[in-house]
Design an enzyme around this catalytic site. Structure first.
Site, PDB file in Angstrom:
ATOM      1  N   ASN A 109       0.934  -0.816   0.355  1.00 29.47           N
ATOM      2  CA  ASN A 109       0.477   0.088  -0.001  1.00 29.47           C
ATOM      3  C   ASN A 109       1.278   1.080  -0.395  1.00 29.47           C
ATOM      4  O   ASN A 109       1.156   2.255   0.818  1.00 29.47           O
ATOM      5  CB  ASN A 109      -0.901  -0.128   0.816  1.00 29.47           C
ATOM      6  CG  ASN A 109      -0.574  -0.065   2.272  1.00 29.47           C
ATOM      7  OD1 ASN A 109       0.564  -0.548   2.149  1.00 29.47           O
ATOM      8  ND2 ASN A 109      -1.084   0.658   3.876  1.00 29.47           N
ATOM      9  N   ASP A 167      -3.596  -4.652   1.588  1.00 29.49           N
ATOM     10  CA  ASP A 167      -4.104  -4.288   3.562  1.00 29.49           C
ATOM     11  C   ASP A 167      -3.809  -3.526   3.098  1.00 29.49           C
ATOM     12  O   ASP A 167      -3.453  -2.611   2.472  1.00 29.49           O
ATOM     13  CB  ASP A 167      -2.504  -5.194   3.594  1.00 29.49           C
ATOM     14  CG  ASP A 167      -3.097  -4.931   5.398  1.00 29.49           C
ATOM     15  OD1 ASP A 167      -3.650  -4.262   6.207  1.00 29.49           O
ATOM     16  OD2 ASP A 167      -2.471  -4.092   5.745  1.00 29.49           O
ATOM     17  N   ASP A 322       2.298  -6.240  11.767  1.00 26.30           N
ATOM     18  CA  ASP A 322       1.873  -4.042  10.750  1.00 26.30           C
ATOM     19  C   ASP A 322       2.862  -3.147  11.458  1.00 26.30           C
ATOM     20  O   ASP A 322       1.542  -1.913  12.284  1.00 26.30           O
ATOM     21  CB  ASP A 322       0.100  -4.307  11.578  1.00 26.30           C
ATOM     22  CG  ASP A 322      -0.610  -3.449  10.751  1.00 26.30           C
ATOM     23  OD1 ASP A 322       0.195  -3.186   9.658  1.00 26.30           O
ATOM     24  OD2 ASP A 322      -2.146  -3.307  11.400  1.00 26.30           O
ATOM     25  N   HIS A 326       4.140   6.624  10.800  1.00 29.15           N
ATOM     26  CA  HIS A 326       3.618   7.908   9.839  1.00 29.15           C
ATOM     27  C   HIS A 326       4.027   8.870  10.405  1.00 29.15           C
ATOM     28  O   HIS A 326       4.854   8.232  11.757  1.00 29.15           O
ATOM     29  CB  HIS A 326       1.485   8.047  10.615  1.00 29.15           C
ATOM     30  CG  HIS A 326       1.267   6.788   9.887  1.00 29.15           C
ATOM     31  ND1 HIS A 326       0.801   6.542   8.189  1.00 29.15           N
ATOM     32  CD2 HIS A 326       0.841   6.107  10.129  1.00 29.15           C
ATOM     33  CE1 HIS A 326       0.184   5.803   8.129  1.00 29.15           C
ATOM     34  NE2 HIS A 326       0.049   5.505   9.335  1.00 29.15           N
ATOM     35  N   GLY A 341      -2.169   3.277  11.932  1.00 33.32           N
ATOM     36  CA  GLY A 341      -1.091   3.308  12.181  1.00 33.32           C
ATOM     37  C   GLY A 341      -0.685   3.152  13.624  1.00 33.32           C
ATOM     38  O   GLY A 341      -0.120   3.892  13.712  1.00 33.32           O
TER      39      GLY A 341
HETATM   40  C1  NCD Z   1      -1.850   0.772   8.212  1.00 32.50           C
HETATM   41  C2  NCD Z   1      -1.392   1.579   7.031  1.00 32.50           C
HETATM   42  O1  NCD Z   1      -0.218   2.495   8.544  1.00 32.50           O
HETATM   43  O2  NCD Z   1      -0.139   1.014   6.163  1.00 32.50           O
HETATM   44  N1  NCD Z   1      -1.896   1.187   8.943  1.00 32.50           N
HETATM   45  C3  NCD Z   1      -3.349   0.269  10.142  1.00 32.50           C
HETATM   46  O3  NCD Z   1      -3.451   0.921  11.389  1.00 32.50           O
HETATM   47  N2  NCD Z   1      -2.924  -1.315  10.142  1.00 32.50           N
HETATM   48  C4  NCD Z   1      -2.817   0.529   7.074  1.00 32.50           C
HETATM   49  C5  NCD Z   1      -3.997  -0.343   7.854  1.00 32.50           C
HETATM   50  O4  NCD Z   1      -5.160   0.640   8.042  1.00 32.50           O
HETATM   51  O5  NCD Z   1      -4.819  -1.216   8.095  1.00 32.50           O
END
Ligand code: NCD
Length: 442
Positions: A109, A167, A322, A326, A341
């Site tokens: 993504n 995802d 995961d 950010h 995230g």
């Molecule tokens: C993910 C991201 O920031 O790429 N964030 C997350 O909270 N898991 C993508 C998503 O929203 O699943």
């Protein structure tokens, strides 16, 4: 070629072979050459390690440290290509090394979305140049992750994509998902599914429940996830395609997984450290700070307990971070506007050790299994075990010395974590990839 490495007197845990106890490891030419309780005076090594030239052999005194196969994370957002303000190949893989991870799967993504063979090749070649750990690539299921047209899964696979996922969003059209699973079956690949029914998650920002009501935030009901999970399990059953359910967060999803496995569906599942350790109550503490905003959202205590129990039973196969870094600017927005995230690579092992293993909810060997052999098995990767002839990907952890999580010390560009200020144990103090030191604390 890396020099030889002799790790001495570590407390090793290898779930694959059942090895557990004081161990020496000798690494030559990047692979494990010998494992023994004590290698002094054996395999051409002297009784006294000081007799060795440090130019030829790196000696690591590891008494009191835990030694595991290098951890493997199949859910990392490296943000490559295109989102260098969030993370880069260098910062993301250094963060992985600092967390004890030696292999990661990076997700598509990105900007642009990894939906063309050239982009898979670009990320793999950048990794060769800049990464300090082994990087594998997942490509998207649909073009642009728009959920309209299937990506060229065969060509992506030949370019080196190990798995496919949209995802960040679900594949909304069930027919398209069934097609993807069918292709994946023929290609011998797995679909990693962010299972969610958007009609129910809509513009929710946290778990739908009492806390959301108290804070006046729009909620995402558990049903949004379990509906998607149940649908995807049915599609895996119908097509025979390999399905891996990502970041399960609800007790209903656990029961759906139980049903699917009992039916013989070709499925596996993962859970994140934050869903195993934290609940929606965390929002009361951090209020409108979006460091707790994650997708799927932190749920209720009974969900967390169901996830821990499913992990203990082996119903949930894998733990994956995961890791979703950010920028500060993005996470300084309002709770509604900030992106979902948590930056997870550097706190994963300590958080799991402190909250699950130390209080006795999970055996250390089971924790290590779900972070090593199981993800290796799913993706067909070498490594994940301490055996002679295996790649010398190794991690050392200090289970005794407490430390306070300080995101400012993270290697990752993403400082977004609700664990800031928490005292944990189980910090990674050394990481080796093919016998080469890629991380040492301090
Ligand atoms: C993910 C991201 O920031 O790429 N964030 C997350 O909270 N898991 C993508 C998503 O929203 O699943």
């Amino acid at each position: 070629m890396s020099k030889a490495l002799w790790i001495r007197q570590a407390y090793a845990i290898d779930p694959q072979s059942g090895r557990e106890g004081t161990t020496d490891i000798l690494v030559e030419k990047g692979v494990i050459a010998a494992i023994d309780g004590d290698l002094s005076g054996k395999r051409g090594l002297p009784e006294d390690p000081k007799a060795l030239s440090p130019l030829k052999v790196q000696v690591v005194e590891a008494e009191g440290l835990l030694l595991t196969p290098g951890l493997i994370d199949l859910h990392v957002h490296l943000r490559v290509p295109g989102q260098v303000h969030k993370e880069t190949m260098e910062t993301g893989t250094r963060a992985a090394a600092a967390g004890g991870f030696t292999q990661i799967l990076t997700l598509p993504n990105t900007q642009p979305v990894i939906d063309r063979p050239e982009l898979v090749e670009e990320v793999l070649s950048l990794a060769k140049e800049k990464a300090v750990v082994r990087v594998h690539v997942a490509a998207s299921v649909t073009l642009g992750q728009r959920g309209e047209t299937l990506a060229p899964l065969g060509r992506l696979s030949r370019a080196g994509a190990l798995a496919f996922t949209d995802d960040g969003r679900p594949v909304r059209d069930p027919f398209l998902m069934a097609m993807a699973l069918t292709y994946a079956r023929h290609l011998g690949k797995v679909i990693l599914s962010h299972s969610e029914e958007p009609a129910f998650s809509r513009d929710g920002v946290c778990h739908q429940g009492k806390v959301a009501l108290r804070l006046g935030l729009k909620g995402i009901p558990s049903l949004a996830e379990s509906l998607g999970v149940m649908r995807d399990i049915q599609l895996a059953l119908a097509t025979g395609g390999r399905l891996h359910l990502m970041h399960l967060s609800t007790k209903e999803s656990v029961e759906a997984l139980r049903w699917g496995k009992a039916m013989g569906a070709p499925i596996t599942a993962e859970v994140t450290p934050h869903h195993l350790a934290l609940t929606t109550e965390e929002l009361e503490r951090w209020r409108y700070d979006p460091c707790t905003k994650v997708n799927p959202p932190l749920r209720e205590e009974e969900d967390r307990q169901a996830l821990v129990e499913a992990l203990r039973e082996g119903l949930i196969d894998i733990i994956a971070t995961d890791h979703a870094p950010h920028s500060r600017e993005e996470k300084s927005l309002s709770y509604e506007e900030a992106p979902f995230g948590i930056s997870g690579l550097e706190t994963a092992f300590p958080l799991l050790y402190e909250t699950l293993v130390r209080p006795g909810h999970l055996k250390l060997t089971d924790l290590v299994r779900r972070l090593t052999v199981e993800p290796a098995r799913l993706l067909g990767l070498p490594g994940g075990k301490l055996l002679e002839g295996e790649p010398a990907d190794l991690s050392l952890f200090d289970l005794h010395t407490p430390f306070v999580v300080d995101p400012e010390t993270f290697q990752s560009k993403g400082k977004n974590t609700p664990l800031k200020g928490r005292e944990l144990r189980g910090r990674c103090v050394g990481t080796f990839v093919a016998g080469k030191e890629v991380w040492r604390l301090g």
